[in-house]
Design an enzyme around this catalytic site. Structure first.
Site, PDB file in Angstrom:
ATOM      1  N   CYS A   1       0.799  -1.340   0.015  1.00 15.17           N
ATOM      2  CA  CYS A   1       0.124  -0.104  -0.092  1.00 15.17           C
ATOM      3  C   CYS A   1       0.968   1.340   0.194  1.00 15.17           C
ATOM      4  CB  CYS A   1      -0.979  -0.087   1.039  1.00 15.17           C
ATOM      5  SG  CYS A   1      -2.169   1.228   1.100  1.00 15.17           S
TER       6      CYS A   1
ATOM      7  N   HIS B   1      -3.392  -5.569   1.099  1.00  9.08           N
ATOM      8  CA  HIS B   1      -2.956  -5.725   2.554  1.00  9.08           C
ATOM      9  C   HIS B   1      -2.695  -7.187   2.732  1.00  9.08           C
ATOM     10  CE1 HIS B   1      -2.426  -1.571   4.300  1.00  9.08           C
ATOM     11  NE2 HIS B   1      -3.231  -1.380   3.331  1.00  9.08           N
TER      12      HIS B   1
ATOM     13  N   GLU C   1      -1.209  -8.465   5.081  1.00  7.10           N
ATOM     14  CA  GLU C   1      -1.109  -9.087   6.395  1.00  7.10           C
ATOM     15  C   GLU C   1      -2.227  -8.804   7.215  1.00  7.10           C
ATOM     16  OE1 GLU C   1      -0.516  -6.094   5.158  1.00  7.10           O
ATOM     17  OE2 GLU C   1      -1.214  -4.518   6.502  1.00  7.10           O
TER      18      GLU C   1
END
Lengths: 267, 157
Positions: A87, A223, A225
């Site tokens: 990002c 993302h 994660e």
């Protein structure tokens, strides 16, 4: 294998990124941008996480890209070590010229423009789950080292400026030819469409992630994660785990890929 | 007819301070860049038949300027800057969604039917102590102020 998660002022995803990396078997620490840059050489890989470095002043990623730590990262990248930008991390890598890595600032991540049936239906910030199709052959890129061409990965995104544009008309051909396009936005069956909501931000050729020519630097807008554990998946997802808090989610493959890349390349 | 609104912050401009620090401390302009300021510039095309453009500019400013934190200066058909700095105007070379929204808002919600077009840009005011300030300003624009794949710049003379 020890990685550094780079933290700039305004970065806000460093902790969960480190947790996700650890869940994939990497060790590491958060590395503040103003530490002596030479300390970076003690790490095997690097992640620039999401957030709003320097409050997105001037342009997302522009100010962070001028920090000395980025010069040090460029040296480590030249040495073959893996870097993943997520990002805002992707925006920083673009503004620093590390992506697509052709010698200058070769693309921009502009404001999102959502186009449906030929009309602009929305602009700016958007937050949603997305599906990505892996576009490159296996082992092309550090951050997708374990993915086969055509594999589907689900992860969320949240950004206002992820619309990949370029003034260089020959660039897209080159990125495609050299397998530097790593992820494209697609529907849940893996079909790429140029319009919203599949192409979620208007990005050229639905591009969600690219790598440098050498393949060791990856940037992507979504993302990983945030889908590294299956409990993070949305309620309707059949893969969502409600019992095992450590069960892997689809995003973990990005971090496992980085680990495998480091093992294979001996970084 | 064009109405220009130069808009600047009355409160400290953190973005300008960050850009100045980056240029001076990170990019080697410490000896030549003595100061840096920033303004927003609205360029608003209106019908030529408008009888009192100054009054119209005042009414437009009421919508586009937050006078709690911003000041502005309006002009008609030309925009002039003070001496002592190089004004570098930066705008989007791709479609500017915020300008499109502003045009729609002014025309369709706020009743400014005389407004025909809206352009939005930022003017960076560079106080430079170099032999050729304009050349230095161009270099700064290309190295930091723009991304050439979505922005353009011009030195406003």
């Amino acid at each position: 294998m020890k990685i550094a998660v780079i933290q700039f002022p305004g970065t806000n995803c460093e902790h969960e990124t480190l947790v996700a990396a650890r869940s994939a078997g990497l060790s590491g620490e958060i590395f503040r941008w103003n530490r002596p840059a030479e300390e970076l050489s003690g790490f095997d890989g690097y992640i620039i996480p999401g957030g709003f470095s320097y409050q997105d002043r001037l342009r997302a990623g522009a100010i962070a890209s001028k920090e000395p730590v980025m010069d040090a990262l460029r040296e480590e990248a030249d040495g073959g070590k893996p870097i993943i930008g997520i990002c805002n991390g992707f925006q920083i890598l673009v503004e620093s010229g590390l992506l697509p890595g052709l010698g200058g600032v070769d693309v921009a991540l502009a404001q999102n423009v959502m186009v449906s049936k030929g009309e602009i239906v929305r602009r700016g910030f958007y937050c949603a789950w997305t599906t990505l199709r892996h576009e490159a052959p296996r082992e092309r890129c550090s951050g997708s080292f374990l993915l086969e061409k055509g594999d589907i990965v689900r992860m969320p995104l949240a950004h206002a400026e992820g619309n990949l544009v370029t003034a260089d008309e020959k660039l897209m051909e080159r990125l495609n030819r050299e397998n530097q396009v790593i992820f494209r936005y697609c529907d849940q069956q893996g079909h790429v469409e140029e319009e919203f909501p599949v192409n979620i931000n208007g990005s050229r050729e639905s591009i969600a992630g690219i790598c440098n020519p050498e393949g060791n630097v990856l940037g992507l807008m979504p993302h990983p994660e945030r889908s590294s554990f299956s409990w993070q998946l949305p309620p309707a997802d059949p893969e969502k785990s409600v019992g095992d808090m450590n069960a892997p989610g689809p995003g973990r493959m990005i971090f496992e890929s980085m680990k495998r890349y480091i093992e294979v390349r001996g970084c | 007819m064009l109405i220009y609104l130069r808009v600047w912050l009355k409160i400290p401009d953190a973005e300008a301070a960050t850009v100045k620090n980056t240029l001076r401390r990170r990019m080697g302009y410490g000896a030549v860049l003595s100061d840096l300021g920033k303004e927003r510039l609205w360029s608003i095309q209106v019908d030529d038949s408008v009888a009192d453009p100054v009054d119209l500019a005042r009414r437009l400013a009421r919508e586009l300027v937050n006078e709690n934190k911003e000041s502005y200066k309006a002009s008609v058909d030309s925009v002039d800057f003070e001496k002592g700095f190089v004004p570098v105007r930066v705008g989007l070379s791709i479609e500017d969604g915020e300008a499109v929204s502003a045009l729609n808002r002014l025309r369709n919600r706020l009743g400014f039917e005389v407004v025909r077009g809206v352009e939005r840009s930022v003017v960076w005011k560079l106080s430079l102590q170099s032999r050729n300030p304009e050349k230095t300003a161009e270099e700064i624009a290309e190295r930091l102020l723009i991304n050439p794949h979505k922005d353009f710049y011009e030195i406003v003379s």
